[in-house]
Design an enzyme around this catalytic site. Structure first.
Site, PDB file in Angstrom:
ATOM      1  N   GLY A 252      41.194  43.150  12.408  1.00  0.00           N
ATOM      2  CA  GLY A 252      42.607  43.092  12.756  1.00  0.00           C
ATOM      3  C   GLY A 252      42.910  42.717  14.187  1.00  0.00           C
ATOM      4  O   GLY A 252      44.088  42.619  14.552  1.00  0.00           O
ATOM      5  N   LYS A 255      40.721  37.671  15.294  1.00  0.00           N
ATOM      6  CA  LYS A 255      39.659  36.685  15.493  1.00  0.00           C
ATOM      7  C   LYS A 255      40.003  35.362  14.800  1.00  0.00           C
ATOM      8  O   LYS A 255      39.769  34.281  15.353  1.00  0.00           O
ATOM      9  CB  LYS A 255      38.330  37.248  14.979  1.00  0.00           C
ATOM     10  CG  LYS A 255      37.881  38.511  15.718  1.00  0.00           C
ATOM     11  CD  LYS A 255      36.517  38.975  15.267  1.00  0.00           C
ATOM     12  CE  LYS A 255      36.536  39.632  13.892  1.00  0.00           C
ATOM     13  NZ  LYS A 255      37.237  40.929  13.892  1.00  0.00           N
ATOM     14  N   THR A 256      40.577  35.443  13.592  1.00  0.00           N
ATOM     15  CA  THR A 256      40.954  34.217  12.883  1.00  0.00           C
ATOM     16  C   THR A 256      42.107  33.510  13.585  1.00  0.00           C
ATOM     17  O   THR A 256      42.117  32.276  13.711  1.00  0.00           O
ATOM     18  CB  THR A 256      41.345  34.556  11.437  1.00  0.00           C
ATOM     19  OG1 THR A 256      40.270  35.249  10.801  1.00  0.00           O
ATOM     20  CG2 THR A 256      41.660  33.297  10.653  1.00  0.00           C
ATOM     21  N   HIS A 459      42.673  70.576  31.729  1.00  0.00           N
ATOM     22  CA  HIS A 459      41.393  70.066  31.229  1.00  0.00           C
ATOM     23  C   HIS A 459      41.001  68.773  31.946  1.00  0.00           C
ATOM     24  O   HIS A 459      39.865  68.639  32.440  1.00  0.00           O
ATOM     25  CB  HIS A 459      41.496  69.825  29.721  1.00  0.00           C
ATOM     26  CG  HIS A 459      40.230  69.315  29.103  1.00  0.00           C
ATOM     27  ND1 HIS A 459      39.330  70.139  28.471  1.00  0.00           N
ATOM     28  CD2 HIS A 459      39.716  68.063  29.025  1.00  0.00           C
ATOM     29  CE1 HIS A 459      38.314  69.420  28.032  1.00  0.00           C
ATOM     30  NE2 HIS A 459      38.531  68.147  28.350  1.00  0.00           N
ATOM     31  N   GLU A 460      41.916  67.805  31.998  1.00  0.00           N
ATOM     32  CA  GLU A 460      41.589  66.519  32.616  1.00  0.00           C
ATOM     33  C   GLU A 460      41.400  66.668  34.127  1.00  0.00           C
ATOM     34  O   GLU A 460      40.548  65.995  34.713  1.00  0.00           O
ATOM     35  CB  GLU A 460      42.683  65.493  32.313  1.00  0.00           C
ATOM     36  CG  GLU A 460      42.964  65.277  30.834  1.00  0.00           C
ATOM     37  CD  GLU A 460      41.723  64.918  30.030  1.00  0.00           C
ATOM     38  OE1 GLU A 460      40.765  64.381  30.604  1.00  0.00           O
ATOM     39  OE2 GLU A 460      41.716  65.176  28.814  1.00  0.00           O
ATOM     40  N   HIS A 463      37.806  67.683  34.912  1.00  0.00           N
ATOM     41  CA  HIS A 463      36.843  66.582  34.987  1.00  0.00           C
ATOM     42  C   HIS A 463      36.884  65.922  36.363  1.00  0.00           C
ATOM     43  O   HIS A 463      35.842  65.626  36.966  1.00  0.00           O
ATOM     44  CB  HIS A 463      37.167  65.529  33.918  1.00  0.00           C
ATOM     45  CG  HIS A 463      36.819  65.934  32.526  1.00  0.00           C
ATOM     46  ND1 HIS A 463      35.529  66.208  32.130  1.00  0.00           N
ATOM     47  CD2 HIS A 463      37.594  66.092  31.416  1.00  0.00           C
ATOM     48  CE1 HIS A 463      35.522  66.518  30.839  1.00  0.00           C
ATOM     49  NE2 HIS A 463      36.758  66.472  30.393  1.00  0.00           N
TER      50      HIS A 463
END
Length: 650
Positions: A252, A255-256, A459-460, A463
């Site tokens: 989807g 590519k075509t 939480h983020e 990190h």
């Protein structure tokens, strides 16, 4: 012993059925039956429920094909469930046709060449299939079935006579030989050639400038267009033109459509091929003929682009199964067609696939499809441009925010479907397409409560703080979503990292990475006393990534308590931990140690954590520079918190 049957009839009716001559069909109806059955092979299963539209050419006569289709349908649909739903699309009575088809959930609809299928017609149909023409094989089979001699003259007559004349000549009450003699005795109708009306040229379609979200593939396409222009002008020889590329990406992504846009930008024809379509031609010889025919056509139209879809279907010659000999022959033939400029000068081969790792390495070697370019899912900016291309509607900033959230992870084809649904909704209301129709057809969004958003931000931020403290990778962006797509499980927040600078990848390097992965869990534990299920379970979850990295550290890199190393296969890590209890304990110790280290960092840098979470909750998205400015402003000086704990051998 009874023979089990799948309930599927022979795939084609002209290859001999025991009671074939008892079929209640005239000779022309039998020929039409062969064409219908050949076109509807995938639906030739007993009891199937399907509404199929057969698109016809000029060689079509509805009374004959309707009788053939009714007989075909009666063989696969129980008689009590079939009411003769074989109909012809027209500008009138389409509502009745649709109602009858939906009532019985079964129908065969013919679309004449003069009728233009509408979007609603295609939506009703489970499939829209091109009806194949009558062939000499059909004519020969019909003659043999009728007990008539197969001659070139008879076959030619059955292929050239109009269907209406065949229908009148061959009747149930008349012997086939008598009907054939009557046709021969009458002069052929004189066909008065009518001047064909001048048809307006169809739109050329998209060009590379209309393609969005394709990354480096667009640059490659522009370079190819320039090289082909230089070749046509005699500036460079064909040997200086790149003769092929392999593109890959999820279904989807377009590519075509890219192949069509590339051909339009290069002003060359595009020939569409497909590994699965070639295989449908039949046995090995027919398969190879179909494949060679596509290459021959491309060479005849050179310079041209040959687009091979689903090229990964060819697989690898190293695979060992019952089809390996067949596929080795096919791959070998493909390699011969791809190899060298002399074999296909003037032809650029564009191979497209979803799984490039399944492709035989020889196909990707130099001189064939040696360049591989991946097509990612479109980012937010690309999705907005795709929307404008398909709809011509530009959303306001508030609607764009909803659009970005609702279309995250969608492909260009998905966005085209949204626009199609929005256009239909506007037509139903007799309104002009606007942003309101677009937004109304997006996936439903649920606004997340403030407390939930706060937990995501914590939480983020965890990190980011741990990453900054251990010096593993620099954060480039951090983001949380304020809405959730209903009925879908997806990441609601993420941290993007810049690629780490070249460095020695020692045990400390991997321990820093594990600590960074566990930074979000550590922040939740310090702030809330527990962490949520989103931290583990999925392949890309924080705890899963940390666990796999710890398994590699202990089980394959030789950096644990033993120097024994081995090949690391991520798919096998769970089995390693399951069947090696000692390895599982070592992995647990690494995770426990690094989680304790991350929690220690969070405790020491709690002011920085809170500041980043507050700012992220306010803005929703932060750039890496802003994150590090906040952390640097609130960071506390601590001794040796970032250093991993030393381990000693037992």
């Amino acid at each position: 012993m009874p023979i089990k049957q799948s309930g599927k009839r022979l795939r084609v009716p002209w290859r001999g059925v025991a009671d074939d001559k008892e079929l209640p069909l005239t000779l022309p109806v039998y020929m039409a039956y062969c064409a219908v059955a050949g076109s509807l092979r995938p639906w030739n299963r007993l009891g199937t429920k399907s509404i199929i539209t057969l698109v016809t050419s000029g060689d079509f006569y509805f009374p004959v094909f309707a009788e053939a289709a009714r007989f075909f349908a009666s063989q696969i649909w129980q008689a009590q469930m079939f009411h003769g739903n074989v109909m012809e699309w027209s500008d009138k009575n389409n509502f009745r046709h649709q109602a009858e088809a939906l009532r019985d959930e079964r129908a065969i609809l013919f679309a004449p060449a003069s009728y233009e299928l509408q979007d609603d017609d295609r939506l009703l149909s489970d499939a829209v299939v091109q009806l194949g023409p009558r062939t000499s094989r059909h004519a020969e089979a019909a003659l043999r079935r009728a007990g008539l001699p197969v001659s070139r003259e008879s076959v030619e007559m059955l292929l050239t006579e109009p269907w209406s004349r065949l229908s009148r000549a061959f009747q149930d009450r008349r012997q086939p030989l008598q009907a054939l003699h009557r046709l021969r005795s009458l002069p052929k109708p004189v066909v008065v050639s009518q001047p064909k009306p001048v048809q307006p040229l169809p739109p050329r379609g998209p060009t590379l400038s209309d393609m969005h979200g394709y990354g480096s593939l667009i640059e490659w396409g522009y370079d190819l267009a320039q090289d082909i222009a230089d070749f046509k002008n005699g500036i460079i020889p064909w040997s200086d033109v790149e003769n092929g590329v392999l593109i890959s990406g999820p279904p989807g992504v377009g590519k075509t459509m890219f192949a069509s846009a590339l051909a339009n930008s290069c002003s060359v024809p595009v020939i569409y091929g497909s590994a699965s379509r070639w295989q449908e031609a039949g046995a090995l010889d027919e398969h190879l003929k179909a494949m060679r025919a596509s290459f021959t056509e491309a060479k005849e139209k050179a310079p041209s682009i040959l687009f091979i879809d689903e090229i990964d279907v060819f697989g690898n010659r190293g695979e060992k199964d019952r089809n390996s000999a067949y596929m080795r022959s096919v791959i070998t033939a493909l390699l011969q067609l791809l190899d060298g400029f002399e074999r296909r000068e003037g032809v650029i081969v564009l191979g497209a696939c979803n799984h490039p790792d399944l492709l035989d390495p020889a196909i990707k070697r130099a001189g064939r499809l040696d360049r591989h370019i991946g097509v990612p899912l479109p980012d937010a900016a690309a999705r907005r441009r795709i929307l404008v291309f398909h709809s011509g509607v530009t959303l306001c900033s508030a609607d764009f925010e909803l659009f970005d959230l609702a279309t995250e992870g969608l492909t260009g084809a998905d966005i085209e479907r949204i626009v199609r649904d929005a256009k239909r909704a506007a037509r139903r209301k007799s309104e002009r397409l606007s942003s309101n129709h677009i937004v109304a057809n997006l996936r439903p969004l649920t606004k997340l409560p403030e407390a939930y958003l706060r937990a995501l931000a914590v939480h983020e931020a965890g990190h980011a703080v741990v990453s900054a403290e251990v010096g593993h990778s620099r954060v480039s962006a951090i983001k949380i979503s304020r809405h959730k797509v209903e009925g879908e499980i997806r990441e609601l927040g993420y941290v993007e990292y810049q690629p780490p600078a070249p460095q020695r990848r020692t045990r400390v390097f991997f321990e820093n990475a594990i600590a960074t992965f566990l930074g979000g869990i550590a922040a939740e534990l310090e702030v809330y006393g527990s962490f949520t299920d989103g931290a583990g379970g999925a392949d890309g979850a924080d705890l899963n990534r940390a666990t796999d990295l710890a398994t590699a550290l202990e089980g394959s890199l030789g950096m644990g308590y033993t120097l024994v190393a081995g090949a690391f296969e991520q798919s096998e890590t769970s089995n390693l931990r399951l069947y090696l209890p000692e390895l599982r304990r070592e992995v647990h110790d690494i995770l426990e140690t690094q989680l304790a280290r991350a929690r220690s960092i969070i405790r020491a840098q709690r002011p920085a954590l809170d500041a980043v979470a507050d700012r992220l909750l306010e803005a929703g998205e932060l750039a890496g520079d802003e994150v590090f400015e906040i952390i640097g402003h609130h960071r506390r000086s601590v001794v040796s918190l970032a250093k991993p704990l030393l381990r000693t051998a037992p």
